[in-house]
Design an enzyme around this catalytic site. Sequence first.
Site, PDB file in Angstrom:
ATOM      1  N   TYR A 134      29.581 -38.342  43.865  1.00  0.00           N
ATOM      2  CA  TYR A 134      28.210 -37.057  44.832  1.00  0.00           C
ATOM      3  C   TYR A 134      29.558 -37.178  46.048  1.00  0.00           C
ATOM      4  O   TYR A 134      30.717 -36.805  46.296  1.00  0.00           O
ATOM      5  CB  TYR A 134      27.636 -36.602  44.791  1.00  0.00           C
ATOM      6  CG  TYR A 134      27.464 -35.250  45.818  1.00  0.00           C
ATOM      7  CD1 TYR A 134      27.708 -33.375  44.849  1.00  0.00           C
ATOM      8  CD2 TYR A 134      26.935 -35.396  46.695  1.00  0.00           C
ATOM      9  CE1 TYR A 134      27.937 -32.620  46.179  1.00  0.00           C
ATOM     10  CE2 TYR A 134      27.205 -34.034  47.799  1.00  0.00           C
ATOM     11  CZ  TYR A 134      27.812 -33.115  47.245  1.00  0.00           C
ATOM     12  OH  TYR A 134      27.490 -31.432  47.691  1.00  0.00           O
TER      13      TYR A 134
ATOM     14  N   SER B  56      31.009 -30.880  51.935  1.00  0.00           N
ATOM     15  CA  SER B  56      29.310 -31.575  51.962  1.00  0.00           C
ATOM     16  C   SER B  56      30.234 -32.008  53.679  1.00  0.00           C
ATOM     17  O   SER B  56      30.930 -33.290  53.385  1.00  0.00           O
ATOM     18  CB  SER B  56      29.075 -31.674  51.655  1.00  0.00           C
ATOM     19  OG  SER B  56      28.013 -32.539  51.239  1.00  0.00           O
TER      20      SER B  56
END
Length: 229
Positions: A119, A106
């Site tokens: 995260y 990501s």
Amino acid sequence: MVINGRSEGKVQEAVKRLVAEEGPVSGIAADLGTAAGVDRLLSALGHVDILLYNLGIFEPKPFLEIPDAEWFRFFEVNVMSGVRLSRALLPHMLEQDWGRIIFVSSESGLNIPAEMVHYGMTKTAQLAISRGIAESIVGSGVTVNAVLPGPTRSEGVLEFLDKIAEDRGIDPEDMHKEITESLRPSSLIKRMAEPAEVASLVVYLCGEPASATTGAALRVDGGVVRSIA
């Protein structure tokens, strides 16, 4: 092609859809957030030529409110599952001198989000692991890369945003727009990407034309990351 998910119902639903669109597909339900779940999946697989690692959990939470257990859970699910799968499947790829390992990371691995540091940490770890594996198999016909999507209209993201919109009492589409207007204002496309746009890059990496692309972190982030490299 074999797909994985945590629940049998979801897996079979996806298999049915993909069979209608793409042809022969099978599915195996297993929770890869545990070593036992990874072992269950591996025991049901044969040799694998291409590993597309697209597992991840996320949850916005202030840093000061994230307990140790949550740090370990995110690392176990988002990182160790990919480590275990790669370690088990790589030997066959090396033996035949051809294979592909692709981590779906990501842009949060580069732009650590303040609202979910745990995260972001796991997505940075995926970049280190994919590069490290590539470095460890120099000269082989196996490529290892990471793909860095930006905000994407995936099923999980849309469900999450719709829940926030419901809690706030606002239109879901307004919530969707807020992603690029407020949370990711550096987006150059000013919208969330479609899953198919991310998949196009993945398909390229799976094929023979990408045989000289390895150890790379390739962005499909809509220009969110403010960098030319």
